[in-house]
Scaffold this motif. Structure first.
Motif, PDB file in Angstrom:
ATOM      1  N   THR A 232       0.791  -1.271   0.100  1.00  0.00           N
ATOM      2  CA  THR A 232      -0.235  -0.095  -0.087  1.00  0.00           C
ATOM      3  C   THR A 232       0.796   1.239   0.113  1.00  0.00           C
ATOM      4  O   THR A 232       2.202   1.134   0.237  1.00  0.00           O
ATOM      5  N   ALA A 233       0.272   2.413  -0.294  1.00  0.00           N
ATOM      6  CA  ALA A 233       1.052   3.601  -0.185  1.00  0.00           C
ATOM      7  C   ALA A 233       1.663   3.910   1.120  1.00  0.00           C
ATOM      8  O   ALA A 233       2.856   4.534   1.129  1.00  0.00           O
ATOM      9  N   GLU A 234       0.957   3.615   2.181  1.00  0.00           N
ATOM     10  CA  GLU A 234       1.538   3.985   3.579  1.00  0.00           C
ATOM     11  C   GLU A 234       2.733   2.920   3.809  1.00  0.00           C
ATOM     12  O   GLU A 234       3.575   3.369   4.512  1.00  0.00           O
ATOM     13  N   VAL A 236       4.889   1.507   1.609  1.00  0.00           N
ATOM     14  CA  VAL A 236       5.898   2.124   0.550  1.00  0.00           C
ATOM     15  C   VAL A 236       6.499   3.301   1.575  1.00  0.00           C
ATOM     16  O   VAL A 236       7.732   3.386   1.240  1.00  0.00           O
ATOM     17  N   GLU A 237       5.580   4.091   1.940  1.00  0.00           N
ATOM     18  CA  GLU A 237       6.313   5.549   2.611  1.00  0.00           C
ATOM     19  C   GLU A 237       7.215   4.940   4.003  1.00  0.00           C
ATOM     20  O   GLU A 237       8.281   5.644   4.073  1.00  0.00           O
ATOM     21  N   ARG A 238       6.467   4.043   4.714  1.00  0.00           N
ATOM     22  CA  ARG A 238       7.445   3.627   5.854  1.00  0.00           C
ATOM     23  C   ARG A 238       8.591   3.039   5.309  1.00  0.00           C
ATOM     24  O   ARG A 238       9.700   3.120   6.068  1.00  0.00           O
ATOM     25  N   LEU A 239       8.603   2.261   4.273  1.00  0.00           N
ATOM     26  CA  LEU A 239      10.009   1.645   3.805  1.00  0.00           C
ATOM     27  C   LEU A 239      10.930   2.499   3.099  1.00  0.00           C
ATOM     28  O   LEU A 239      11.846   2.065   3.233  1.00  0.00           O
ATOM     29  N   THR A 240      10.294   3.701   2.626  1.00  0.00           N
ATOM     30  CA  THR A 240      11.494   4.359   1.943  1.00  0.00           C
ATOM     31  C   THR A 240      11.768   5.662   2.482  1.00  0.00           C
ATOM     32  O   THR A 240      12.837   6.188   2.089  1.00  0.00           O
ATOM     33  N   LYS A 241      10.893   6.119   3.368  1.00  0.00           N
ATOM     34  CA  LYS A 241      11.156   7.539   4.118  1.00  0.00           C
ATOM     35  C   LYS A 241      11.669   7.596   5.331  1.00  0.00           C
ATOM     36  O   LYS A 241      11.405   8.439   5.969  1.00  0.00           O
ATOM     37  N   PHE A 242      12.036   6.368   5.952  1.00  0.00           N
ATOM     38  CA  PHE A 242      12.306   6.641   7.519  1.00  0.00           C
ATOM     39  C   PHE A 242      13.653   7.236   7.796  1.00  0.00           C
ATOM     40  O   PHE A 242      13.926   7.708   8.786  1.00  0.00           O
TER      41      PHE A 242
END
Length: 392
Positions: A232-234, A236-242
């Motif tokens: 999901t978009a959420e 992907v965000e957690r995997l790439t923007k931490f």
């Protein structure tokens, strides 16, 4: 002449509990109690503001709920101490099947709560209860095949692979599809490490790893074909923007960056118990994923390091129980619980320190969470039961 009954069931029961207590790992028990006390006090402090301002509950709402979970965990632990592990051959499959049906039903009806179908409407999370059941089931499989190897009986690695997939990977796949990425990754980690430590040959392990990799590719491809995406978009965000969260303060880095601020403000000795500033609506739900940041803010880095030392001691004591027992089943149950504890600590603190994605994995005995607290304390009770049996 009629003989009087001389049985004293109450005294016998008391003697049994005294005998159990003498054989328990006292250090592990003491560390568990200390962490439970620290966690309970941390929950009431961290949740005090959020409970009133956001949920309009009493200031002790989450504290009271946590006490109820601890009471249920204590009762369940007493029962577990009285059940010999040889009965797990029956109890573990029944529990595994029951939780499996519940998780699968959630998958079918898409009962979404907080972005994850792994949650019940009542707030329970059956995927948390599945973790210790997976550990027990894998330990039973290892025990079964180790006996076959000793007796030099035929060994079909396809059956072993099939059992590993069903036991170790079915639940993670279902929870991942429902949106609970943290639980899915952690459960796969537990299963994978137990596989690598299992008593089967290197060739069988290698074949299982290759088979799981092929299944993962097929699963990802099928998922992409069905819904046009894997994550999901959420997610992907957690995997790439931490990484470097404070540069994304207004977006994905808000929670982690405020955790950094809390730990920096705490310094070595902390601001004082109950004096956290970041729990005032800066850190979302501070009694959950980011509670360790609030703990350091209030009591300091030195106390935080002391808590980590207690975790390390707990892991060492569990591994010590695993190495002492001569029973293959109990050895791998204890080893699995040690891995269970270790991965929860790594994933929680890794997310808090922006080393790993923040996946919502709770910190054992410190974070608020009913299903996880119950499951983990019951797992520790199983360790104590193994310790009792190893001293018979």
């Amino acid at each position: 002449m009629v003989k009087k009954k001389t049985t004293l069931p109450a005294e016998t029961q008391n003697n049994n509990f005294i005998s159990y207590f003498k054989k328990m790992d006292k250090i592990l028990l003491f560390v568990t109690i200390i962490l439970v006390i620290i966690g309970t006090l941390s929950i009431v402090s961290a949740s005090s503001r959020e409970t009133v301002s956001r949920y309009d509950y009493s200031i002790y709402h989450f504290f009271n709920k946590h006490l109820k979970v601890l009471g249920l965990s204590f009762a369940a632990s007493i029962a577990i101490l009285c059940i010999p592990t040889r009965y797990y051959k029956i109890l573990a499959p029944v529990g595994f099947l029951g939780i499996g049906c519940l998780i699968f039903s959630l998958f079918l009806i898409d009962n979404i709560k907080r972005g994850s179908g792994a949650w019940l409407e009542s707030g329970g999370q059956p995927s948390e209860i599945a973790k210790p059941l997976i550990i027990m089931m894998l330990a039973l499989v290892f025990d079964y095949y180790s006996k076959k190897i000793k007796k030099k009986q035929d060994f079909n690695w396809w059956i072993y692979f099939g059992l590993f997939v069903v036991i170790g990977l079915l639940f993670p796949v279902l929870t991942l599809v429902q949106g609970d990425m943290g639980t899915a990754i952690l459960t796969v980690g537990i299963s994978g490490i137990m596989l690598l430590a299992s008593p089967v040959s290197k060739d069988v392990k290698k074949n299982c790893i290759i088979g799981c990799f092929v299944l993962a590719l097929i699963g990802c491809g099928s998922l992409y074909m069905v819904r046009g995406k894997i994550f999901t978009a959420e997610q992907v965000e957690r995997l790439t923007k931490f990484i470097n969260p404070c540069s994304k303060y207004e977006d994905s880095g808000y929670q982690i960056c405020n955790g950094f601020i809390a730990m920096n403000d705490g310094g070595l000795t902390g601001l004082g118990i109950g004096k956290s500033r970041q729990k005032y609506s800066y850190i979302p739900d501070p009694h959950t994923d980011s509670i360790f940041a609030v703990v350091i803010e209030e009591v300091g880095l030195l106390t935080g390091l002391a808590i980590l030392a207690l975790y390390l001691l707990m892991i060492c004591r569990i591994l010590n129980v695993s190495m002492r027992t001569k029973n293959i089943r109990n050895r791998y149950i204890a080893f699995g619980v040690a891995v269970y504890l270790f991965l929860h600590i790594v994933f929680n603190l890794g997310g808090l320190l922006a080393i790993l994605p923040l996946t919502g994995v709770p910190l054992p005995l410190i974070t608020y969470g009913g299903s996880f607290t119950l499951s983990f304390l019951c797992s520790l009770a199983v360790i104590q039961r193994i310790c009792i049996e190893s001293k018979v």
